[in-house]
Write a protein that holds these residues in place. Sequence first.
Motif, PDB file in Angstrom:
ATOM      1  N   TRP A  30       0.837  -1.200   0.000  1.00 38.20           N
ATOM      2  CA  TRP A  30       0.000   0.000   0.000  1.00 38.20           C
ATOM      3  C   TRP A  30       0.873   1.252   0.000  1.00 38.20           C
ATOM      4  O   TRP A  30       0.489   2.264  -0.568  1.00 38.20           O
ATOM      5  CB  TRP A  30      -0.970  -0.013   1.181  1.00 38.20           C
ATOM      6  CG  TRP A  30      -0.298  -0.131   2.514  1.00 38.20           C
ATOM      7  CD1 TRP A  30       0.136   0.896   3.328  1.00 38.20           C
ATOM      8  CD2 TRP A  30       0.055  -1.341   3.192  1.00 38.20           C
ATOM      9  NE1 TRP A  30       0.733   0.399   4.460  1.00 38.20           N
ATOM     10  CE2 TRP A  30       0.695  -0.982   4.403  1.00 38.20           C
ATOM     11  CE3 TRP A  30      -0.107  -2.690   2.903  1.00 38.20           C
ATOM     12  CZ2 TRP A  30       1.176  -1.919   5.314  1.00 38.20           C
ATOM     13  CZ3 TRP A  30       0.366  -3.629   3.810  1.00 38.20           C
ATOM     14  CH2 TRP A  30       1.000  -3.233   4.997  1.00 38.20           C
ATOM     15  N   LYS A  31       2.040   1.196   0.621  1.00 33.73           N
ATOM     16  CA  LYS A  31       2.969   2.331   0.593  1.00 33.73           C
ATOM     17  C   LYS A  31       3.691   2.402  -0.749  1.00 33.73           C
ATOM     18  O   LYS A  31       3.912   3.487  -1.288  1.00 33.73           O
ATOM     19  CB  LYS A  31       3.993   2.228   1.723  1.00 33.73           C
ATOM     20  CG  LYS A  31       3.460   2.627   3.066  1.00 33.73           C
ATOM     21  CD  LYS A  31       4.585   2.729   4.080  1.00 33.73           C
ATOM     22  CE  LYS A  31       4.057   3.227   5.409  1.00 33.73           C
ATOM     23  NZ  LYS A  31       5.134   3.357   6.398  1.00 33.73           N
ATOM     24  N   ALA A  33       2.569   1.559  -3.559  1.00 38.88           N
ATOM     25  CA  ALA A  33       1.629   2.044  -4.572  1.00 38.88           C
ATOM     26  C   ALA A  33       1.556   3.569  -4.598  1.00 38.88           C
ATOM     27  O   ALA A  33       1.183   4.153  -5.623  1.00 38.88           O
ATOM     28  CB  ALA A  33       0.246   1.450  -4.329  1.00 38.88           C
ATOM     29  N   LYS A  34       1.933   4.215  -3.516  1.00 41.96           N
ATOM     30  CA  LYS A  34       1.862   5.676  -3.435  1.00 41.96           C
ATOM     31  C   LYS A  34       3.100   6.359  -3.999  1.00 41.96           C
ATOM     32  O   LYS A  34       3.107   7.569  -4.162  1.00 41.96           O
ATOM     33  CB  LYS A  34       1.652   6.103  -1.981  1.00 41.96           C
ATOM     34  CG  LYS A  34       0.312   5.691  -1.420  1.00 41.96           C
ATOM     35  CD  LYS A  34       0.177   6.094   0.026  1.00 41.96           C
ATOM     36  CE  LYS A  34      -1.147   5.627   0.598  1.00 41.96           C
ATOM     37  NZ  LYS A  34      -1.266   5.949   2.026  1.00 41.96           N
ATOM     38  N   GLU A  35       4.145   5.590  -4.272  1.00 42.58           N
ATOM     39  CA  GLU A  35       5.404   6.181  -4.733  1.00 42.58           C
ATOM     40  C   GLU A  35       5.687   5.787  -6.181  1.00 42.58           C
ATOM     41  O   GLU A  35       5.823   4.612  -6.496  1.00 42.58           O
ATOM     42  CB  GLU A  35       6.554   5.711  -3.838  1.00 42.58           C
ATOM     43  CG  GLU A  35       6.397   6.149  -2.386  1.00 42.58           C
ATOM     44  CD  GLU A  35       7.547   5.694  -1.520  1.00 42.58           C
ATOM     45  OE1 GLU A  35       8.700   5.688  -2.015  1.00 42.58           O
ATOM     46  OE2 GLU A  35       7.297   5.332  -0.359  1.00 42.58           O
ATOM     47  N   GLU A  36       5.746   6.788  -7.027  1.00 43.64           N
ATOM     48  CA  GLU A  36       5.985   6.558  -8.455  1.00 43.64           C
ATOM     49  C   GLU A  36       7.284   5.798  -8.708  1.00 43.64           C
ATOM     50  O   GLU A  36       7.360   4.960  -9.611  1.00 43.64           O
ATOM     51  CB  GLU A  36       5.998   7.908  -9.192  1.00 43.64           C
ATOM     52  CG  GLU A  36       6.041   7.800 -10.685  1.00 43.64           C
ATOM     53  CD  GLU A  36       4.784   7.180 -11.275  1.00 43.64           C
ATOM     54  OE1 GLU A  36       4.915   6.514 -12.315  1.00 43.64           O
ATOM     55  OE2 GLU A  36       3.695   7.347 -10.715  1.00 43.64           O
ATOM     56  N   LYS A  39       7.266   1.627  -8.586  1.00 42.25           N
ATOM     57  CA  LYS A  39       6.350   0.828  -9.425  1.00 42.25           C
ATOM     58  C   LYS A  39       6.864  -0.580  -9.677  1.00 42.25           C
ATOM     59  O   LYS A  39       6.117  -1.539  -9.592  1.00 42.25           O
ATOM     60  CB  LYS A  39       6.082   1.533 -10.750  1.00 42.25           C
ATOM     61  CG  LYS A  39       4.979   2.538 -10.692  1.00 42.25           C
ATOM     62  CD  LYS A  39       4.608   2.998 -12.084  1.00 42.25           C
ATOM     63  CE  LYS A  39       3.324   3.791 -11.974  1.00 42.25           C
ATOM     64  NZ  LYS A  39       2.800   4.171 -13.271  1.00 42.25           N
TER      65      LYS A  39
END
Length: 113
Positions: A30-31, A33-36, A39
């Motif tokens: 979940w963390k 997924a928040k950081e480009e 990926k």
Amino acid sequence: MDNIQLSEAIKKAWTFVSRANKYIDETMPWKLAKEETQKQTLANTMYNLVESLRIISIIISPFMPTTAQKIFEQLNLDNFDSIQIEEVDKFGLFPKDHKINKPQQLFPRIEVK
């Protein structure tokens, strides 16, 4: 038949399930997924988890055949009837870029009135 140790087999299966749960806690998708910039790490993590679910479905199939089949269906795999226990020794058999089906709850909450 005298040498079959069902309780040991079940313990081993739940050990693998517990390890997969710990992997989720360690990698925190979940963390990611928040950081480009994460990926590819997220993609690798999700692949490892989906592959773990494939293996879990195989190892629980003798004990929970309906649940195992539901996992296979949610993973959009159609060869449940032909799976072999030997397939759990190989990690990375889940097809790359494979689309999974919409997740559904395997163990619905029982409401006590």
